[in-house]
Design a protein around this motif. Structure first.
Motif, PDB file in Angstrom:
ATOM      1  N   SER A  85       0.625  -1.241   0.130  1.00  0.00           N
ATOM      2  CA  SER A  85      -0.026  -0.100   0.128  1.00  0.00           C
ATOM      3  C   SER A  85       0.721   1.174  -0.152  1.00  0.00           C
ATOM      4  O   SER A  85       1.908   1.248   0.413  1.00  0.00           O
ATOM      5  N   ALA A  86       0.263   2.369  -0.512  1.00  0.00           N
ATOM      6  CA  ALA A  86       0.997   3.663  -0.605  1.00  0.00           C
ATOM      7  C   ALA A  86       0.810   4.308   0.763  1.00  0.00           C
ATOM      8  O   ALA A  86       1.621   5.115   1.004  1.00  0.00           O
ATOM      9  N   ARG A 191      -3.877  -0.701  -8.532  1.00  0.00           N
ATOM     10  CA  ARG A 191      -2.960   0.223  -7.712  1.00  0.00           C
ATOM     11  C   ARG A 191      -3.546   0.652  -6.451  1.00  0.00           C
ATOM     12  O   ARG A 191      -2.833   1.142  -5.510  1.00  0.00           O
ATOM     13  N   GLY A 194      -3.002   3.913  -4.646  1.00  0.00           N
ATOM     14  CA  GLY A 194      -1.926   4.659  -5.544  1.00  0.00           C
ATOM     15  C   GLY A 194      -0.607   4.297  -5.628  1.00  0.00           C
ATOM     16  O   GLY A 194       0.368   5.123  -5.492  1.00  0.00           O
ATOM     17  N   VAL A 195      -0.376   2.932  -5.279  1.00  0.00           N
ATOM     18  CA  VAL A 195       1.109   2.472  -5.204  1.00  0.00           C
ATOM     19  C   VAL A 195       1.904   2.638  -6.650  1.00  0.00           C
ATOM     20  O   VAL A 195       1.141   2.794  -7.896  1.00  0.00           O
ATOM     21  N   ASP A 196       3.223   3.017  -6.500  1.00  0.00           N
ATOM     22  CA  ASP A 196       3.894   3.158  -7.894  1.00  0.00           C
ATOM     23  C   ASP A 196       4.333   1.783  -8.422  1.00  0.00           C
ATOM     24  O   ASP A 196       3.692   0.657  -8.050  1.00  0.00           O
ATOM     25  N   ASP A 197       5.192   1.634  -9.348  1.00  0.00           N
ATOM     26  CA  ASP A 197       5.246   0.421 -10.139  1.00  0.00           C
ATOM     27  C   ASP A 197       5.835  -0.544  -9.369  1.00  0.00           C
ATOM     28  O   ASP A 197       5.847  -1.932  -9.232  1.00  0.00           O
ATOM     29  N   GLU A 198       6.839  -0.057  -8.273  1.00  0.00           N
ATOM     30  CA  GLU A 198       7.501  -1.055  -7.508  1.00  0.00           C
ATOM     31  C   GLU A 198       6.525  -1.786  -6.506  1.00  0.00           C
ATOM     32  O   GLU A 198       6.473  -2.839  -6.274  1.00  0.00           O
ATOM     33  N   GLY A 199       5.485  -0.761  -5.971  1.00  0.00           N
ATOM     34  CA  GLY A 199       4.605  -1.096  -5.233  1.00  0.00           C
ATOM     35  C   GLY A 199       3.518  -2.332  -5.913  1.00  0.00           C
ATOM     36  O   GLY A 199       3.155  -3.241  -5.332  1.00  0.00           O
ATOM     37  N   LEU A 200       3.336  -1.978  -6.947  1.00  0.00           N
ATOM     38  CA  LEU A 200       2.532  -2.809  -7.737  1.00  0.00           C
ATOM     39  C   LEU A 200       2.910  -4.072  -7.800  1.00  0.00           C
ATOM     40  O   LEU A 200       2.448  -5.300  -7.951  1.00  0.00           O
ATOM     41  N   LYS A 201       4.358  -4.297  -8.161  1.00  0.00           N
ATOM     42  CA  LYS A 201       4.950  -5.721  -8.314  1.00  0.00           C
ATOM     43  C   LYS A 201       4.866  -6.385  -6.937  1.00  0.00           C
ATOM     44  O   LYS A 201       4.837  -7.689  -6.914  1.00  0.00           O
TER      45      LYS A 201
END
Length: 341
Positions: A85-86, A191, A194-201
């Motif tokens: 999570s963001a 997302r 609102g996670v970034d690309d690394e968070g999505l991974k």
């Protein structure tokens, strides 16, 4: 003598076999009145259908939305330790306090539409187990949380909108959908906050890890719930069941809330016939889920907040539909000529 030990889930399965069906006589009464109202037949589109739906599940020939209630269930998740999570998990407690102070979006929506609002703290300072490493809950605590959700449905409510709060719970929902429907984890993971690309991974990896961990126990939807779900999902499932037993129609919120409905649908599809989708979320594969459940959302506003916000807005439309059907004049009352046959 029966040597087979009973499971706490057996009570839930038995309960589902007792739920009432739709009241077809009430539906026909709504249709009869609708034909007499001062408008062309069918001209109000889905508003007309909403009144039939209300009548079917309230069991009332004159459906009402006089005591609508929005219930939000709040839980926390051990999987957040994996950076899915963001926002940090402390936001859960802070948002509960914001709800209590009347400062959240859901507070404003409910106030503007005349909807009751309740939020339920499901041990939010005690996260469930990390689903990658263990089952989120044991059977007993899962069933107890479902029972809590059932008890949360207030007597006298004539329309229930359900929502959730819980950092990390879009990861939980994605794992549930992947277990129920198959396909890649990446298809179901969005997302969230609102996670970034690394968070999505990291989210995708967490869902993949959870599915691998529990792969031998995912044929039973209730096992999916306790192993991959959260307390808010379990409580919402309980609330949906209680509403059916009390003849209260239900408006579902977004991606996470729909996971509770999807689990009940997997047990028996008719279990959620009294539910409508309030909106389609901007989150990931919500539209895919709704199509699989046969639900056409009332709204498509690009929302992904959760907190029952989409369900509450849709409940306002349902409330309006009931008022129009109740208070609109008939051709005879208004002295308006009916359509030529």
């Amino acid at each position: 003598m029966n040597d087979v030990a009973s499971s706490p889930f057996d009570d839930i399965r038995r309960l589902i076999t007792t739920i009432p069906g739709p009241d077809e006589a009430a539906v026909e009464a709504v249709r009869l009145r609708d034909r007499q109202l001062t408008k062309p037949a069918g001209s109000l589109g889905r508003l007309e259908w909403l009144n039939e739906w209300l009548a079917a599940w309230q069991g009332k020939p004159k459906p009402t939305v006089d005591r609508p209630l929005v219930c939000v269930f709040a839980g926390s998740h051990g999987v957040t330790s994996r950076g899915v999570s963001a926002f940090p998990s402390e936001v859960n407690r802070q948002m509960l306090e914001n709800f209590s102070a009347g400062g959240a979006a859901i507070n404003q929506i409910c106030a503007s539409l005349g909807l009751g609002f309740k939020v339920f703290d499901l041990a939010i300072d005690m996260p469930t187990n990390d689903i990658v490493a263990d089952a989120a809950m044991d059977e007993k605590s899962c069933v107890a949380t479902m029972a809590f959700g059932m008890e949360a449905v207030a007597g006298g409510t004539d329309l229930l909108a359900v929502g959730e709060l819980g950092i990390g719970n879009t990861t939980i929902a994605a794992a549930i959908y992947a277990a129920l429907f198959g396909g890649s984890a990446a298809h179901w993971v969005g997302r969230g906050t609102g996670v970034d690309d690394e968070g999505l991974k990291r989210k995708i990896a967490a869902v993949e890890g959870a599915l691998d961990r529990h792969r031998d126990h995912l044929k039973d939807p209730l096992e999916v719930l306790r192993r991959l779900g959260g307390r808010e999902v379990a409580a919402i499932a309980g609330a949906i069941l209680a509403a059916r037993l009390q003849r209260i129609p239900v408006v579902l919120d977004g991606y996470v809330t729909t996971a509770a409905a999807a689990l009940l649908h997997a047990i028996h599809p008719s279990t959620i016939d009294h539910c409508i989708a309030g909106h389609v979320s901007a989150e990931g594969a919500h539209q895919d889920v709704l199509e699989r459940l046969g639900k056409i959302p009332l709204l498509a506003l690009g929302m992904r907040l959760g907190e029952g916000t989409g369900a509450a807005l849709a409940a306002g439309i349902v409330k309006t539909a009931a008022t129009v059907h109740r208070d609109m004049a008939t051709f005879g009352q208004a002295g308006v000529a009916e359509r030529l046959s």
